[in-house]
Enzyme design. Structure first.
Site, PDB file in Angstrom:
ATOM      1  CD  GLU A 130      31.872  22.182  26.230  1.00  0.00           C
ATOM      2  OE1 GLU A 130      32.154  21.047  26.649  1.00  0.00           O
ATOM      3  OE2 GLU A 130      30.724  22.675  26.280  1.00  0.00           O
ATOM      4  CE  LYS A 204      27.076  22.233  25.406  1.00  0.00           C
ATOM      5  NZ  LYS A 204      28.001  22.156  26.583  1.00  0.00           N
ATOM      6  CB  CYS A 248      29.996  19.346  25.042  1.00  0.00           C
ATOM      7  SG  CYS A 248      30.381  18.207  26.409  1.00  0.00           S
TER       8      CYS A 248
END
Lengths: 375, 375
Positions: A130, A204, A248
């Site tokens: 990331e 994301k 994440c």
């Protein structure tokens, strides 16, 4: 499927009684035939679904349950897709746990070298961390963001990835970089195919907002905009399977992993930079359970730890097998993990422990709203 | 709510194209505005939901997503209930990891002593193992099964529990015993209140059928019938909170834990006898993640390990806190674990890491079918 939102619009207030905490009393009548005291929905809570189900008259009937009424195929809606069988089931994956510096140009060159090394060691699929081209901070995101859709010189990070994936004939799941699109910034993972083309772009979905006083406070939502769609990609040319992407904090939302599994994913890739508070407790735990619950592979890739950075990453990039077993991992230092994936194991595991067939669609159901709406 | 099944009856065959494995191609158009290639539902797959949603015209619109469209309150249907605040938030729990023998009378006396010892050490809530009054085998279940609803002499195990819970003024989550009801056998967990009354009865919903050649084969469904309802119980008199119950294999089904959390549970209790194949890999993993994902307490209780038994239990009864942290555990030997639960921590954890508020009800939704149908 389009990436726009479903329009779950209309709703009305309901008038149910407040939560009851009454006790069940012992009686000779079997509990399964009694009315159980379940807390009801608070007043003024909107619930579109109740209206719909009532209209459709699927209130409970009085038929007793038999195994045939378990309806496991309804435990996800739409029903789960069969797992595809890739022409080649075994291949090597490379997880490049990279050090990240403030200098973007250095980061790009550094990532290129790592990808080349992973490919040289046989990796056909390479995963980056990331935010690997920029420090992870709300100050650095706008400085290092690139217009991925514009491409070329405007996006030197993806230009490098397109070139290297094409030259080495590998698939790259690019971790993530800050993306600029109009006046918005996203935390975005790109997937490049063996032809150097962009196959998918995952923004994301769940932004990382956390506030544990005295330990960690971080608010991605200060600068970033959330993505609006789950991302699954088939890598037909490279035979590296059907891959679901999360970044994440996305890994904390088990629904995302489950809808990927129901869409027939072999592998979930989560680039992620967990921190020193949640890393030790949750990073491996989340990877292992997403794999074990969904009986598929999970690969993660973190930046290497930099104790001097404003955000200190946990490291510990890992490959987890479909039984929740750690197949390869590392510590917090820069490293390249090479490990083998064998998709033929997935069907064995699912036959031994048939979780999908054991689900109780008569009791619960996970709805994949976009896939449902795409039909 | 009633415990009968919902009638998800009507369905028809659909004519969608077979799974497409086409690739997305790079273009200057942002992917979020393109039609993503998502595998469609195979021919002949029944899907009631598609028809319903189509009728209701909630197909995607073209409005771009904003934070206000995330609809976290719709990520579970019905929407999640607020977490109740018990009058007393701190109390001690006792986990009695008992040895189990073929002699039922011995097992009952042995359990009584363990409960008395746990209460003496301050436990207000005591948890027993799965199948603690009988060996865990398809041969032993019918021999040791009791008619719980008949009570009295017909059910000596529950008679003891009623007496001891009332005498010691404690709540007992009774692990499980084989239950006979008519011509059926169930794997059943009872909850007795401080007044000695049966407060709830949970029949194992997901039967344990596993077949890992050379390692373990066990088919509970050979002799047992599956339960038909999730079980949540409020222990008002004893202030030990709102408890969701699962038995062993039930812990693998994350939907059950999630619907308990959405019904406002503070604590999930899973009596369970994991085995030597899955125990080391999955037992602690599953407990920790059910707690961390749902930000509540998870307590488990296993029989002690008996290497000479036909089914060898893993042991390792454990209490896990709402951050997925192991608060107290043991090895495989007989033991009584006493540990403190503090429900005031739940709201702190949920404020620091607001997973419920971060859920994306616009993308996925978990439906609690019985709670939905109870309105």
């Amino acid at each position: 499927m389009t990436s726009t939102a479903s329009s779950l619009a209309s709703s009305k207030n309901l008038s149910h009684s407040a939560i009851s905490r009454s006790l069940l009393q012992h009686s000779s009548k079997p509990i399964s035939q009694r009315t159980l005291v379940i807390p009801t929905i608070p007043r003024n809570t909107k619930n579109l679904y109740i209206q719909r189900y009532q209209k459709l008259q699927i209130r409970p009937n009085s038929t007793s349950i038999t195994a045939s009424s378990f309806k496991p195929e309804l435990a996800t809606a739409p029903p789960p897709l069969p797992l595809p069988t890739p022409p080649v089931t075994k291949f090597k994956i490379g997880l490049c746990q990279l050090s990240v510096r403030p200098d973007k140009e250095r980061n790009i060159g550094h990532a290129r070298k790592a990808i080349e090394e992973a490919a040289q060691k046989g990796a056909q699929l390479v995963l980056l961390p990331e935010i690997w081209n920029s420090p992870y901070s709300n100050e650095s995101f706008p400085v290092n963001a690139e217009d991925i859709d514009a491409g070329g010189d405007v996006s030197p990070s993806t230009a490098m990835l397109s070139e290297v994936s094409s030259r080495l004939k590998i698939t790259i799941v690019v971790g993530s970089i800050p993306e600029r699109c109009g006046d918005k910034l996203y935390n975005t993972c790109c997937v490049f195919g063996t032809d150097g083309k962009l196959k998918a772009k995952h923004r994301k979905i769940h932004l990382f907002d956390i506030d544990i006083p005295g330990e960690i406070t971080f608010m991605e939502s200060k600068t970033l905009t959330a993505g609006d769609t789950p991302t699954i990609v088939d890598t037909v040319l490279a035979d590296v399977g059907r891959i679901g992407i999360g970044i994440c904090h996305d890994i904390r939302f088990l629904e995302l992993a489950m809808i990927y599994a129901a869409r027939g994913a072999h592998l979930l890739c989560y680039p992620g930079a967990f921190n020193m508070t949640t890393g030790q407790l949750h990073w491996e735990l989340l990877q292992r359970i997403r794999a074990a619950d969904n009986q598929l592979y999970v690969a993660t890739c973190s930046p290497a730890r930099d104790a001097g950075a404003c955000y200190v990453a946990w490291g510990h990039s890992t490959l987890v097998g479909p039984f929740g077993e750690v197949l390869a991992t590392t510590d917090h230092n820069e490293d390249i993990i090479i490990s083998e994936i064998d998709y033929s194991i997935l069907k064995q595991r699912r036959a031994s422990l048939p979780l999908t067939k054991q689900r109780r669609g008569d009791l619960y159901q996970l709805v994949d709203i976009q896939r449902l709406n795409s039909h």
